[in-house]
Design a protein around this motif. Sequence first.
Motif, PDB file in Angstrom:
ATOM      1  N   UNK A 124       0.778  -1.310   0.054  1.00 36.20           N
ATOM      2  CA  UNK A 124       0.052   0.056  -0.156  1.00 36.20           C
ATOM      3  C   UNK A 124       0.800   1.209  -0.173  1.00 36.20           C
ATOM      4  N   UNK A 125       2.048   1.066   0.341  1.00 39.83           N
ATOM      5  CA  UNK A 125       3.136   2.364   0.349  1.00 39.83           C
ATOM      6  C   UNK A 125       3.289   2.629  -1.132  1.00 39.83           C
ATOM      7  N   UNK A 126       3.619   1.641  -1.741  1.00 40.70           N
ATOM      8  CA  UNK A 126       3.745   1.596  -3.103  1.00 40.70           C
ATOM      9  C   UNK A 126       2.524   2.104  -4.091  1.00 40.70           C
ATOM     10  N   UNK A 127       1.445   1.929  -3.526  1.00 39.55           N
ATOM     11  CA  UNK A 127       0.207   2.260  -4.174  1.00 39.55           C
ATOM     12  C   UNK A 127       0.019   3.646  -3.788  1.00 39.55           C
ATOM     13  N   UNK A 128       0.608   4.173  -2.685  1.00 39.99           N
ATOM     14  CA  UNK A 128       0.615   5.386  -2.254  1.00 39.99           C
ATOM     15  C   UNK A 128       1.196   6.429  -3.160  1.00 39.99           C
ATOM     16  N   UNK A 129       2.564   5.862  -3.737  1.00 41.11           N
ATOM     17  CA  UNK A 129       3.539   6.448  -4.324  1.00 41.11           C
ATOM     18  C   UNK A 129       2.886   6.430  -6.040  1.00 41.11           C
ATOM     19  N   UNK A 130       2.214   5.200  -6.508  1.00 45.14           N
ATOM     20  CA  UNK A 130       1.633   5.192  -7.785  1.00 45.14           C
ATOM     21  C   UNK A 130       0.751   6.195  -7.846  1.00 45.14           C
ATOM     22  N   UNK A 131      -0.182   6.279  -6.789  1.00 48.24           N
ATOM     23  CA  UNK A 131      -1.423   7.367  -7.207  1.00 48.24           C
ATOM     24  C   UNK A 131      -0.739   8.815  -7.070  1.00 48.24           C
ATOM     25  N   UNK A 132       0.444   8.956  -6.284  1.00 48.93           N
ATOM     26  CA  UNK A 132       1.159  10.478  -6.364  1.00 48.93           C
ATOM     27  C   UNK A 132       1.276  10.538  -7.769  1.00 48.93           C
ATOM     28  N   UNK A 192       0.018   6.203  11.233  1.00 51.95           N
ATOM     29  CA  UNK A 192       1.687   6.824  11.306  1.00 51.95           C
ATOM     30  C   UNK A 192       2.385   6.108  10.183  1.00 51.95           C
ATOM     31  N   UNK A 193       1.845   5.548   9.260  1.00 53.63           N
ATOM     32  CA  UNK A 193       2.514   4.763   8.143  1.00 53.63           C
ATOM     33  C   UNK A 193       2.389   5.138   6.915  1.00 53.63           C
ATOM     34  N   UNK A 194       1.157   5.427   6.354  1.00 51.06           N
ATOM     35  CA  UNK A 194       0.769   5.975   4.980  1.00 51.06           C
ATOM     36  C   UNK A 194       1.027   7.523   5.205  1.00 51.06           C
ATOM     37  N   UNK A 195       0.805   8.074   3.847  1.00 54.45           N
ATOM     38  CA  UNK A 195       1.289   9.470   3.655  1.00 54.45           C
ATOM     39  C   UNK A 195       0.053  10.196   3.021  1.00 54.45           C
ATOM     40  N   UNK A 238      -0.433   9.836 -25.119  1.00 47.53           N
ATOM     41  CA  UNK A 238       1.230   9.482 -25.218  1.00 47.53           C
ATOM     42  C   UNK A 238       1.353   7.914 -25.242  1.00 47.53           C
ATOM     43  N   UNK A 239       0.224   7.214 -25.501  1.00 43.40           N
ATOM     44  CA  UNK A 239       0.377   5.612 -25.684  1.00 43.40           C
ATOM     45  C   UNK A 239       1.143   5.172 -24.569  1.00 43.40           C
ATOM     46  N   UNK A 240       0.843   5.573 -23.339  1.00 44.94           N
ATOM     47  CA  UNK A 240       1.644   5.422 -22.158  1.00 44.94           C
ATOM     48  C   UNK A 240       0.730   4.990 -20.950  1.00 44.94           C
ATOM     49  N   UNK A 241       1.162   3.901 -20.140  1.00 43.84           N
ATOM     50  CA  UNK A 241       0.629   3.349 -19.150  1.00 43.84           C
ATOM     51  C   UNK A 241       1.015   3.552 -17.836  1.00 43.84           C
ATOM     52  N   UNK A 242       0.506   4.014 -16.588  1.00 44.66           N
ATOM     53  CA  UNK A 242       1.105   3.882 -15.110  1.00 44.66           C
ATOM     54  C   UNK A 242       0.386   2.972 -14.357  1.00 44.66           C
ATOM     55  N   UNK A 243       0.993   1.735 -14.057  1.00 44.23           N
ATOM     56  CA  UNK A 243       0.363   0.633 -13.337  1.00 44.23           C
ATOM     57  C   UNK A 243       0.725   0.576 -12.132  1.00 44.23           C
ATOM     58  N   UNK A 244      -0.168  -0.378 -11.465  1.00 41.62           N
ATOM     59  CA  UNK A 244       0.274  -0.820 -10.131  1.00 41.62           C
ATOM     60  C   UNK A 244      -0.136  -2.211  -9.943  1.00 41.62           C
ATOM     61  N   UNK A 245       0.892  -3.129  -9.431  1.00 42.33           N
ATOM     62  CA  UNK A 245       0.509  -4.412  -9.176  1.00 42.33           C
ATOM     63  C   UNK A 245       0.811  -4.740  -7.480  1.00 42.33           C
ATOM     64  N   UNK A 284       8.432  -1.358 -19.207  1.00 40.92           N
ATOM     65  CA  UNK A 284       9.806  -0.491 -19.631  1.00 40.92           C
ATOM     66  C   UNK A 284      10.399   0.208 -18.353  1.00 40.92           C
ATOM     67  N   UNK A 285       9.505   0.318 -17.326  1.00 41.36           N
ATOM     68  CA  UNK A 285      10.147   0.732 -16.109  1.00 41.36           C
ATOM     69  C   UNK A 285       9.549  -0.006 -14.834  1.00 41.36           C
ATOM     70  N   UNK A 286      10.242  -0.585 -13.994  1.00 42.22           N
ATOM     71  CA  UNK A 286       9.646  -1.438 -12.936  1.00 42.22           C
ATOM     72  C   UNK A 286      10.267  -0.825 -11.706  1.00 42.22           C
ATOM     73  N   UNK A 287       9.342  -0.252 -10.841  1.00 43.86           N
ATOM     74  CA  UNK A 287       9.471   0.323  -9.387  1.00 43.86           C
ATOM     75  C   UNK A 287       9.189  -0.614  -8.439  1.00 43.86           C
ATOM     76  N   UNK A 288       9.941  -1.379  -7.500  1.00 46.58           N
ATOM     77  CA  UNK A 288       9.665  -2.388  -6.552  1.00 46.58           C
ATOM     78  C   UNK A 288       9.844  -1.644  -5.180  1.00 46.58           C
ATOM     79  N   UNK A 289       8.848  -2.327  -4.305  1.00 40.94           N
ATOM     80  CA  UNK A 289       9.283  -1.997  -3.057  1.00 40.94           C
ATOM     81  C   UNK A 289       8.670  -3.103  -2.209  1.00 40.94           C
ATOM     82  N   UNK A 290       9.059  -3.432  -0.966  1.00 37.25           N
ATOM     83  CA  UNK A 290       8.591  -4.514  -0.051  1.00 37.25           C
ATOM     84  C   UNK A 290       9.316  -4.145   1.256  1.00 37.25           C
ATOM     85  N   UNK A 291       8.566  -3.930   2.406  1.00 35.25           N
ATOM     86  CA  UNK A 291       8.831  -3.613   3.647  1.00 35.25           C
ATOM     87  C   UNK A 291       8.031  -3.842   4.817  1.00 35.25           C
ATOM     88  N   UNK A 292       6.919  -2.890   4.670  1.00 35.07           N
ATOM     89  CA  UNK A 292       5.920  -2.758   5.709  1.00 35.07           C
ATOM     90  C   UNK A 292       5.402  -4.167   6.227  1.00 35.07           C
TER      91      UNK A 292
END
Length: 420
Positions: A154-162, A400-403, A192-199, A238-246
């Motif tokens: 969900x932190x990565x979803x936070x960044x995706x929506x941003x 006090x976790x999400x932004x 732009x024939x572009x996609x911004x995705x969240x998995x 073309x671009x993969x942005x990963x995170x895992x921690x929480x």
Amino acid sequence: MGWTKSARRKLSLPIITTIICTFLAFIFLLYTERVSTISSGYISRLKPCPKRADDRELESDSIDNLAEDTNDFDPDECSVNHGKWVFNSSIKPLYSDRTCPYIDKQYSCIKNGRNDSYYLHWEWEPDDCMLPRFNPEIALRKLRGKRLMFVGDSIQRNQWESFICLVESVIPKGKKSMKRGRVHSVFKAKEYDATIEFYWAPFLVESNTDIPIKSDPNQRIIKVDSISQRAKHWLGADFLVFNTYVWWMSGLKTKALWGEFENGEEGYEELDTATSYRVALRTWANWIDSTIDPQKTRVFFTTMSPSHQKNKEWGNVNGIRCFNETRPVTKKGHWGTGSNKDMMKVVASVMGRMKVPVTVLNITQLSEYRIDAHTSIYGELQGKLLTDEQRADPLHFADCLHWCLPGVPDTWNQLLFAYL
């Protein structure tokens, strides 16, 4: 009739004065006409004209030039995690939770009742370089014909929506779309024939708690050596942005499973968090090295996003976690227990051995200071906004976790933009 010398002397001054005034008036008229013509020409140049193909080409070149001018950022010479937050009242976010329709209620702090906006006007300044400001047009140009995918929790979803909110306002209505899914969501910038995705993959590797979510950590079992069923959906990005921690930080030992779920999910082994985290990251790293072509796909990894649960750690002994905090921590190098240095070492160790280059977005230290920017009591609990009674009990219900959005994840994406 002749003029006397006396009469000529009396009339000469008024006549000369009249001639001079007439001449000056004539010059003034010429000048004002010239100014009017110049102004009209300038205004006409400001008015938008229908764009031809060559106009668009020129516009494309100018945006590329602007990108070169603004992006002097050199990651080899800039330590982005060393710096300070500077208050700038002139900063205005590129969006709000009222103008961007793609923000979850969980992150919509102003819409949910937060009445201070001080937290929106801080900008991160590294000590030894300058980050370029996020430019939506340039970002979309960089993504033309490409897929940008955020993978994580969900932190990565936070960044995706941003990221979506940072660019969507410059895309005309009818030229964008959003398709939400429980696991995979896709925003399209059609022009732009572009996609911004969240998995959704909170552990990156597979588990029994991704969908549906098991709220009790004791029931979660992680398949630390299995990733292919999830990762096949990441291919082609073309671009993969990963995170895992929480999700690893439950305070319990991890129930780690090798192979398939069998015998009612029995046969797991309990490992300490750092060990299971290392095994899972190695599984991810092996998939990256064996599958990803670095000439076609660029890989990023976002470091841990800190939580701020213990107000005494930043000196507010009378506070309640992150509740009612309105300013960042100013103590240089502040580091709380919401960020685990052992886990950071695991990330550094695993990625240091990878063949495919991974760009690390080191957002931990800069986020550590921002005790003021969490959703606190202005978010959700299990899909529902907090009640008045719950808001009156921040000790148990403040998030006090999400932004908040806009907020700190915009700076993470400013950093991502600089690397692009």
